[in-house]
Write a protein that holds these residues in place. Structure first.
Motif, short mmCIF file in Angstrom:
data_model
loop_
_atom_site.label_atom_id
_atom_site.label_comp_id
_atom_site.label_asym_id
_atom_site.label_seq_id
_atom_site.Cartn_x
_atom_site.Cartn_y
_atom_site.Cartn_z
N ALA A 124 50.32 36.56 59.11
CA ALA A 124 51.44 35.68 60.27
C ALA A 124 52.62 36.95 60.22
O ALA A 124 52.73 37.21 61.24
CB ALA A 124 51.41 34.60 60.43
N VAL A 127 53.57 31.26 64.79
CA VAL A 127 52.16 31.65 64.57
C VAL A 127 51.91 30.46 63.79
O VAL A 127 52.55 30.41 62.61
CB VAL A 127 52.39 32.66 64.55
CG1 VAL A 127 50.70 33.18 63.46
CG2 VAL A 127 52.43 33.78 65.65
N VAL A 141 44.01 31.04 63.60
CA VAL A 141 45.42 31.86 64.27
C VAL A 141 45.51 30.99 65.40
O VAL A 141 44.82 30.42 66.50
CB VAL A 141 45.33 32.96 64.29
CG1 VAL A 141 46.87 33.38 64.48
CG2 VAL A 141 44.63 33.69 63.02
#
Length: 142
Positions: A128, A114, A29
């Protein structure tokens, strides 16, 4: 709520928890500010190599063109030359598949993006979006 380090770390924690709850493969991430700078990033144990670069490209491309990476994929299907040119213009940092989600505040402004990579693109996008919403911000996938 602004997208600061604490919020970025909360988004990462929520995304990783979502991935675990749904049985996703290990995720990476990346959370970017509106200028495309990394606020925070995390890679789960077992995530394959270069996932950071892919997650970053999903988020960076979304910011660069002002639309989620799902919309970039749809645009690539219709205008491949444009997406190729845009990728070249931003140094190749554009991955036009789902998993790059814009973050909007209650004011409607873009607060960052993101990017997630590790599972299918649809699952990356799900993680996300759920994480962004869990911290009280708005996820824009298109």
């Amino acid at each position: 709520m602004s997208l600061n380090l604490d919020t970025a770390q909360s988004i990462i924690a929520e995304a990783l928890a979502t991935g675990q709850q749904h049985g996703f493969k290990p995720l990476t991430v990346v959370v970017l500010d509106p200028g495309g700078h990394v606020i925070a990033a995390a890679r789960q144990d077992g995530a394959s190599n270069n996932r950071f670069e892919i997650a970053h490209g999903k988020a960076y491309g979304a910011l660069a063109l002002g639309m989620g990476s799902r919309a970039l994929m749809e645009r690539a299907e219709q205008q491949a030359y444009f997406i190729a040119a845009a990728a070249a213009a931003i140094g190749g940092r554009l991955i036009p598949v789902p998993g790059g989600v814009l973050v909007r505040g209650s004011d409607g402004e873009i607060h960052g993006a993101v990017g997630i990579s590790g599972d299918s693109s649809d699952n990356d996008e799900t993680a996300a979006s759920k994480a962004i919403q869990a911290v009280g911000l708005t996820a824009q996938v298109s």
